[in-house]
Enzyme design. Structure first.
Site, PDB file in Angstrom:
ATOM      1  CB  SER A  61      14.623  22.669 -11.045  1.00  0.00           C
ATOM      2  OG  SER A  61      14.834  23.765 -11.582  1.00  0.00           O
ATOM      3  CE  LYS A  64      18.783  24.469 -10.645  1.00  0.00           C
ATOM      4  NZ  LYS A  64      17.536  24.576 -11.246  1.00  0.00           N
ATOM      5  CB  SER A 121      15.607  25.141  -7.301  1.00  0.00           C
ATOM      6  OG  SER A 121      15.630  24.507  -8.545  1.00  0.00           O
TER       7      SER A 121
END
Length: 385
Positions: A61, A64, A121
């Site tokens: 993640s 992101k 997230s």
């Protein structure tokens, strides 16, 4: 035969010592419990520590960061607004992993989705934002890869905007590339209003958000930025922090567990803050002389120094900075306001740390025939004899 064996034994000992010294030379001054790390100064982009910084790894993640960068650029570019309402598509609603359980057709504001992405997230929130910015999930991923190329992220390829890698073998990046996009994201001051949130909620308190980045609560000066964890990636983090005017980015990839991830990030940041300081060089303005203006309505100009940028200096070396001034002696009119007339180079031990433009303070018109005539006439009137 004994002599031959002795020779080989000596060679072996020498080679062993060489390897030991080589390894010692590469050893970082902090304990690293991860596959790859980078410590970068946020202001200048200078890399202070690194290990396997260009090894391609799964980022989970941490991906992101690029997603949020494109969202922030769309906000700052007035393409979207925080108050805009974003509908949830079937694609966004179907995302697994960390999520806020968006239902197809459910709407949330850009502000709420950005909060869910940065703090929790949430893969569904991130996908919804990407679709809103680019028109489709696929279009957003294309934008991500194009932006990565623009930033010089040479070893990065994104397959999606979330970092989910169960079905991917090519969603890869490096610690150095993550530092690059982290630095770019942190140029947007607004993002810190989201990345520094420890706890919050959505849906009138029904959906709780707790930051996946524990450093936000437990590390002094923490400003962000993003964690990531999958079985392929291990535990990753891009950790940003600011203390006494110095801002650092610590990227950790492939740690075996969450504790190692955060402890390695803290060790990198602690070392950086202990060994470097950010200073604004004091320019000796008496060394900047007036510049002659040729064929101008003004004969001379007093140059100005552009607003000083900060430089990163090893602690204790602040007084060792050397300034070199390059300044033209004359310039031909017309002279534009802020036209470059020279520069000041600040260096330490021969390494350039920063450059500052010396510029014209205002516009100077080119001398015309009528102006010359009027000046001559004025001079004759004053001295008729």
């Amino acid at each position: 035969m004994k002599k031959v064996i002795s020779v080989f034994l000596c060679i072996g000992v020498v080679m062993s010592l060489f390897c030991i010294f080589a390894s010692a030379g590469e050893k970082l001054p902090v304990e690293v419990r991860a596959k790859s790390v980078v410590l970068m100064d946020q202001t200048t982009g200078k890399v202070l520590l690194k290990q396997n910084e260009n090894e391609k790894l799964y980022p989970a993640s941490v991906t992101k960061i690029m997603s949020m960068l494109l969202v922030m650029e769309a906000i700052d570019g007035n393409k979207i607004r925080l108050t805009d309402t974003v509908p949830t598509s079937s694609v966004a609603a179907s995302k697994g992993g960390s999520q806020i359980w968006l239902k197809e057709g459910e709407s949330m504001s850009v502000d709420e989705l950005l909060k869910a992405t940065a703090v929790y997230s949430a893969n569904d929130a991130c996908t919804a934002l990407g679709e809103y910015v680019a028109g489709s999930d696929e279009g957003f991923v294309t934008m991500m890869n194009e932006r990565a190329a623009e930033l010089g992220m040479k070893n990065t390829h994104f397959d999606n905007c979330t970092g989910l890698d169960d079905e991917s073998e090519t969603h890869l990046t490096t610690a150095y590339d993550i530092a690059l996009m982290s630095r770019e994201l942190m140029k947007h001051e607004l993002i810190k209003e989201y990345t520094t949130i420890w706890m919050d909620s959505l849906r009138n308190g029904k959906t709780e958000l707790v930051n996946t980045n524990k450093l936000i609560r437990f590390y002094e000066g923490a400003t962000g930025l993003k964690t990531g964890t999958t079985s392929k990636a291990g535990c990753c983090v891009s950790a940003t922090a600011t203390r006494e005017g110095t801002s650092l980015i610590a990227v950790v990839m492939g740690a075996g567990n969450s504790t190692d991830r955060f402890e390695t990030a803290k060790a990198l940041l602690n070392w950086g803050f202990a060994n470097y300081s950010t200073v604004t060089p004091s320019v000796e303005k008496s060394l900047i002389t007036d510049v002659n203006v040729l064929k101008g309505e003004e004969r001379t100009l007093t140059p100005q120094v552009s607003p000083s940028k900060t430089v990163l200096v090893p602690k204790g070396r602040e007084r060792d900075l050397v300034q070199n001034i390059e300044l033209t002696t004359a310039v031909e009119a017309p002279v534009e306001s802020n036209q470059k007339l020279g520069k000041i180079t600040v260096s330490l031990d021969g390494d350039v740390l920063g450059e500052y433009d010396i510029t014209a303070p205002h516009y100077v018109e080119r001398l015309t025939f009528s102006t010359v005539f009027m000046r001559m006439l004025g001079a004759l009137c004053k001295n008729p004899g």
